[in-house]
Design a protein around this motif. Structure first.
Motif, short mmCIF file in Angstrom:
data_model
loop_
_atom_site.label_atom_id
_atom_site.label_comp_id
_atom_site.label_asym_id
_atom_site.label_seq_id
_atom_site.Cartn_x
_atom_site.Cartn_y
_atom_site.Cartn_z
N ILE A 26 31.03 46.98 30.03
CA ILE A 26 32.16 46.99 29.08
C ILE A 26 32.76 48.39 29.00
O ILE A 26 33.99 48.55 28.97
CB ILE A 26 31.73 46.50 27.67
N ALA A 27 31.92 49.41 29.01
CA ALA A 27 32.42 50.79 28.95
C ALA A 27 33.35 51.05 30.13
O ALA A 27 34.42 51.65 29.99
CB ALA A 27 31.26 51.78 28.92
N LEU A 28 32.93 50.59 31.30
CA LEU A 28 33.75 50.77 32.50
C LEU A 28 35.06 50.00 32.39
O LEU A 28 36.14 50.51 32.72
CB LEU A 28 32.95 50.33 33.74
N GLU A 29 34.98 48.75 31.86
CA GLU A 29 36.20 47.94 31.66
C GLU A 29 37.19 48.65 30.75
O GLU A 29 38.39 48.67 31.00
CB GLU A 29 35.83 46.61 31.00
N ILE A 30 36.65 49.25 29.68
CA ILE A 30 37.52 49.97 28.72
C ILE A 30 38.26 51.10 29.45
O ILE A 30 39.47 51.28 29.28
CB ILE A 30 36.69 50.53 27.54
N LEU A 31 37.53 51.80 30.30
CA LEU A 31 38.15 52.92 31.02
C LEU A 31 39.14 52.44 32.06
O LEU A 31 40.12 53.13 32.38
CB LEU A 31 37.09 53.76 31.71
N GLN A 32 38.85 51.24 32.62
CA GLN A 32 39.78 50.71 33.62
C GLN A 32 41.16 50.48 33.05
O GLN A 32 42.16 50.49 33.77
CB GLN A 32 39.19 49.46 34.28
N ASN A 33 41.25 50.31 31.71
CA ASN A 33 42.55 50.17 31.05
C ASN A 33 43.45 51.38 31.27
O ASN A 33 44.67 51.29 31.16
CB ASN A 33 42.39 49.97 29.53
N SER A 58 43.67 54.92 35.71
CA SER A 58 43.61 56.22 36.39
C SER A 58 42.42 56.23 37.34
O SER A 58 41.26 56.22 36.91
CB SER A 58 43.45 57.35 35.36
N LYS A 59 42.73 56.22 38.64
CA LYS A 59 41.66 56.21 39.65
C LYS A 59 40.79 57.45 39.49
O LYS A 59 39.59 57.42 39.66
CB LYS A 59 42.27 56.18 41.06
N GLU A 60 41.46 58.58 39.17
CA GLU A 60 40.73 59.84 39.06
C GLU A 60 39.74 59.79 37.90
O GLU A 60 38.56 60.15 38.06
CB GLU A 60 41.71 61.00 38.88
N ALA A 61 40.22 59.33 36.74
CA ALA A 61 39.33 59.27 35.56
C ALA A 61 38.16 58.33 35.82
O ALA A 61 37.00 58.64 35.50
CB ALA A 61 40.12 58.81 34.33
N ILE A 62 38.45 57.18 36.45
CA ILE A 62 37.39 56.19 36.69
C ILE A 62 36.36 56.74 37.68
O ILE A 62 35.15 56.61 37.48
CB ILE A 62 38.00 54.84 37.15
#
Ligand code: FPP
Ligand code: MG
Length: 298
Positions: free
Chosen positions: A9-16, A19-23
């Motif tokens: 879920i944490a990863l899903e939140i960031l996928q919003n 940003s390829k760089e942030a992920i």
């Protein structure tokens, strides 16, 4: 326990962020023990609880990214830190991205939960400020140290327990807050003890590194108060220094006597407080978190 679900879920939140760089930077982070998630899921386990855990883990990761910049740490969880690998600017901005996306998700929760958690992030930051100020010189004041760790280490753990209790509609959510606060205090004091009692292979950093990097933790404060004036001056002269072998051995052996014993008693004092609350709220899982921590060899 659904810790893997929390990480997803944490990863899903960031996928919003799209940003390829942030992920890809986020994927560089080593997953920690997820203590706060374990705590939440010991109080309530459902889909909202998993989302709450993911938010808390993102906030925790953000605070560690910033802390490593502040402490100029080269390692985190045994791996090269983001600041060491990509520079301070990248580490700070990644922290801000994790933090703001966590708060976007938090705004979807009940306002009591959002307020408890956001207040704890303010306290966390106040604690870090106090830590930075205490690091300027040798601190011999136990109360200042305890106040600092209450903020820096215990406040987010306390709010995690409280928010889980609110989610579970437990009216006595302040009891859970206090449980988390005492657990967090005991946990931090044990961490400070381990920096002295454990071998560098287990710590992933040299022993006594807290003191060398400017952290006068409880055992050092206790040691200071039992020394005569000459020895007090000697101890203060070692603050923030790389120790030679003689000073290291001498300091280590002095700490391993009474100061470590007194610090263990203090950790047990807070641990027992937490245990009593776990018994009061009749939660066996919370009791076992404390017992496992207390029974650990420290
Ligand atoms: C580790 O301390 C640091 C913390 C527990 C909290 C740090 C908090 C902040 C930097 C504020 C965060 C703010 C936002 C907006 C997220 P330590 O250095 O004693 O422990 P360590 O050995 O794990 O580095
Ligand atoms: Mg640090």
């Amino acid at each position: 326990m659904g810790l893997e679900r929390v990480a997803n879920i944490a990863l899903e939140i960031l996928q919003n962020t799209q940003s390829k760089e942030a992920i890809s930077l986020y994927k560089e982070l080593e997953c920690g023990k997820m203590l706060r998630s374990k705590l939440v899921l010991s109080i309530v386990e459902n889909e909202s609880a998993y989302r709450l855990c993911a938010i808390i883990e993102l906030i925790q990761s953000a605070s560690l990214l910033h802390d490593d910049v502040i402490d100029e740490s080269l390692l985190r969880r045994g791996k090269t830190s983001i600041n060491a690998k990509f520079g301070n600017k990248t580490a700070i901005m990644l922290g801000d991205i994790l933090y703001s996306n966590a708060f976007f998700e938090l705004s979807k929760f009940d306002s009591q939960i959002a307020q408890s958690l956001s207040q704890s992030v303010s306290l966390l930051s106040i604690g870090e400020l106090e830590d930075v100020s205490l690091e300027q010189s040798f601190n011999n004041n136990e109360q200042k140290y305890l106040d600092m760790i209450t903020h820096k280490s215990a406040s987010l753990i306390a709010a995690s327990a409280e928010c889980a209790a609110i989610l579970a509609t437990h009216e006595n959510h302040r009891d859970y807050y206090k449980y988390g606060l005492y657990l967090g205090m005991a946990f931090q004091i044990i961490d400070d003890i381990l920096d002295i009692t454990q071998k560098s292979e287990n710590l992933g950093k040299p022993a006594l590194s807290d003191f060398c990097s400017g952290k006068t933790t409880l055992p050092y404060i206790y040691l200071y108060h039992e020394l005569d004036n000459d020895k007090k001056a000697w101890l203060k002269s070692l603050f923030k220094k790389n120790l030679n072998t003689d000073d290291f051995e001498h300091l280590h052996s002095l700490l391993l006597e009474n100061p470590i014993k007194k610090a263990k008693q203090k950790a047990l004092f807070y641990g027992n407080f937490a245990l009593q609350i776990a018994q009061k709220v009749k939660n066996k899982k919370l009791e076992s978190i404390i017992n496992t921590m207390i029974e650990r060899d420290f």
